[in-house]
Design a protein around this motif. Structure first.
Motif, mmCIF file in Angstrom:
data_model
loop_
_atom_site.group_PDB
_atom_site.id
_atom_site.type_symbol
_atom_site.label_atom_id
_atom_site.label_comp_id
_atom_site.label_asym_id
_atom_site.label_seq_id
_atom_site.Cartn_x
_atom_site.Cartn_y
_atom_site.Cartn_z
ATOM 1 N N LEU A 1 0.838 -1.197 0.000
ATOM 2 C CA LEU A 1 0.000 0.000 0.000
ATOM 3 C C LEU A 1 0.870 1.242 0.000
ATOM 4 N N VAL A 2 0.508 2.196 -0.831
ATOM 5 C CA VAL A 2 1.257 3.440 -0.953
ATOM 6 C C VAL A 2 0.302 4.609 -0.771
ATOM 7 N N ALA A 3 0.701 5.570 0.061
ATOM 8 C CA ALA A 3 -0.064 6.805 0.241
ATOM 9 C C ALA A 3 0.813 7.809 0.972
ATOM 10 N N ARG A 4 0.374 9.049 0.960
ATOM 11 C CA ARG A 4 1.122 10.099 1.653
ATOM 12 C C ARG A 4 0.835 10.123 3.151
ATOM 13 N N ASN A 5 -0.389 9.800 3.539
ATOM 14 C CA ASN A 5 -0.792 9.879 4.942
ATOM 15 C C ASN A 5 -0.429 8.572 5.648
ATOM 16 N N VAL A 6 0.735 8.569 6.295
ATOM 17 C CA VAL A 6 1.253 7.333 6.882
ATOM 18 C C VAL A 6 0.385 6.817 8.028
ATOM 19 N N GLY A 7 -0.240 7.703 8.787
ATOM 20 C CA GLY A 7 -1.102 7.263 9.888
ATOM 21 C C GLY A 7 -2.289 6.461 9.393
ATOM 22 N N ARG A 8 -3.023 7.032 8.452
ATOM 23 C CA ARG A 8 -4.184 6.318 7.889
ATOM 24 C C ARG A 8 -3.744 5.086 7.123
ATOM 25 N N LEU A 9 -2.582 5.168 6.471
ATOM 26 C CA LEU A 9 -2.069 4.029 5.714
ATOM 27 C C LEU A 9 -1.807 2.842 6.635
ATOM 28 N N ARG A 10 -1.164 3.097 7.774
ATOM 29 C CA ARG A 10 -0.889 2.020 8.739
ATOM 30 C C ARG A 10 -2.176 1.455 9.341
ATOM 31 N N GLU A 11 -3.140 2.326 9.601
ATOM 32 C CA GLU A 11 -4.427 1.838 10.115
ATOM 33 C C GLU A 11 -5.098 0.904 9.115
ATOM 34 N N THR A 12 -5.097 1.306 7.853
ATOM 35 C CA THR A 12 -5.686 0.473 6.800
ATOM 36 C C THR A 12 -4.945 -0.859 6.701
ATOM 37 N N ALA A 13 -3.616 -0.795 6.705
ATOM 38 C CA ALA A 13 -2.801 -2.012 6.585
ATOM 39 C C ALA A 13 -3.044 -2.955 7.756
ATOM 40 N N ASP A 14 -3.067 -2.422 8.964
ATOM 41 C CA ASP A 14 -3.283 -3.261 10.148
ATOM 42 C C ASP A 14 -4.658 -3.932 10.098
ATOM 43 N N ARG A 15 -5.664 -3.160 9.719
ATOM 44 C CA ARG A 15 -7.024 -3.712 9.641
ATOM 45 C C ARG A 15 -7.094 -4.829 8.603
ATOM 46 N N LEU A 16 -6.541 -4.588 7.418
ATOM 47 C CA LEU A 16 -6.609 -5.590 6.357
ATOM 48 C C LEU A 16 -5.818 -6.850 6.713
ATOM 49 N N ALA A 17 -4.660 -6.677 7.313
ATOM 50 C CA ALA A 17 -3.855 -7.839 7.705
ATOM 51 C C ALA A 17 -4.611 -8.684 8.729
ATOM 52 N N THR A 18 -5.258 -8.023 9.678
ATOM 53 C CA THR A 18 -6.015 -8.735 10.710
ATOM 54 C C THR A 18 -7.243 -9.430 10.123
ATOM 55 N N GLU A 19 -7.988 -8.719 9.286
ATOM 56 C CA GLU A 19 -9.227 -9.268 8.739
ATOM 57 C C GLU A 19 -9.002 -10.377 7.711
ATOM 58 N N THR A 20 -7.902 -10.298 6.950
ATOM 59 C CA THR A 20 -7.736 -11.219 5.818
ATOM 60 C C THR A 20 -6.566 -12.183 5.971
ATOM 61 N N ASN A 21 -5.736 -11.980 6.967
ATOM 62 C CA ASN A 21 -4.551 -12.803 7.168
ATOM 63 C C ASN A 21 -3.595 -12.743 5.966
ATOM 64 N N ARG A 22 -3.603 -11.611 5.250
ATOM 65 C CA ARG A 22 -2.697 -11.383 4.125
ATOM 66 C C ARG A 22 -1.513 -10.556 4.619
ATOM 67 N N THR A 23 -0.411 -10.637 3.894
ATOM 68 C CA THR A 23 0.744 -9.790 4.177
ATOM 69 C C THR A 23 0.472 -8.418 3.573
ATOM 70 N N VAL A 24 0.590 -7.381 4.382
ATOM 71 C CA VAL A 24 0.320 -6.023 3.913
ATOM 72 C C VAL A 24 1.494 -5.141 4.309
ATOM 73 N N ASP A 25 2.231 -4.662 3.303
ATOM 74 C CA ASP A 25 3.351 -3.751 3.524
ATOM 75 C C ASP A 25 2.903 -2.340 3.189
ATOM 76 N N VAL A 26 3.532 -1.354 3.826
ATOM 77 C CA VAL A 26 3.193 0.041 3.552
ATOM 78 C C VAL A 26 4.430 0.815 3.125
ATOM 79 N N ILE A 27 4.194 1.769 2.241
ATOM 80 C CA ILE A 27 5.230 2.711 1.832
ATOM 81 C C ILE A 27 4.601 4.095 1.859
ATOM 82 N N ALA A 28 5.106 4.955 2.726
ATOM 83 C CA ALA A 28 4.635 6.333 2.758
ATOM 84 C C ALA A 28 5.389 7.093 1.671
ATOM 85 N N ALA A 29 4.654 7.579 0.668
ATOM 86 C CA ALA A 29 5.305 8.274 -0.436
ATOM 87 C C ALA A 29 4.310 9.162 -1.167
#
Length: 112
Positions: A36-64
């Motif tokens: 996942l890529v976005a400028r807003n790192v806070g919301r990006l991490r929240e989205t990533a954490d939620r998706l990883a928990t709900e789907t058991n998928r690997t979710v990496d983030v890049i703030a950019a």
């Protein structure tokens, strides 16, 4: 053993809100790992954490901010390190963003 729901890795830009977040949700639920890529790192991490928990998928983030050449290069470098296949459409999209950035075009500031 390979998980039958393991479809590879999907890159989603603008993933902290709006359509990007919706695509990330649907792709994770369809069996894709995510970068996942976005400028807003806070919301990006929240989205990533939620998706990883709900789907058991690997979710990496890049703030950019992909309108900045150095930050776009950071994303490209990360993708080169990704052992899984990325869709050809995603690769073309990154090339278009790089070209647009070099020409001085900016993405809509509403996109995160």
């Amino acid at each position: 053993m390979t998980n039958l729901n393991d479809k590879g890795t999907a890159l989603v830009t603008g993933a902290s809100s709006g359509l990007g977040a919706i695509y990330a949700d649907r792709l994770a639920k369809a069996g894709y790992d995510l970068i996942l890529v976005a400028r807003n790192v806070g919301r990006l991490r929240e989205t990533a954490d939620r998706l990883a928990t709900e789907t058991n998928r690997t979710v990496d983030v890049i703030a950019a901010d992909l309108t900045k050449p150095a930050e776009l290069a950071k994303v490209e470098d990360r993708l080169r390190q990704t052992p899984r296949h990325l869709d050809a459409g995603q690769q073309r999209g990154l090339r278009r963003r790089r070209a647009a950035s070099r020409l001085g075009y900016r993405q809509d500031d509403a996109d995160d």
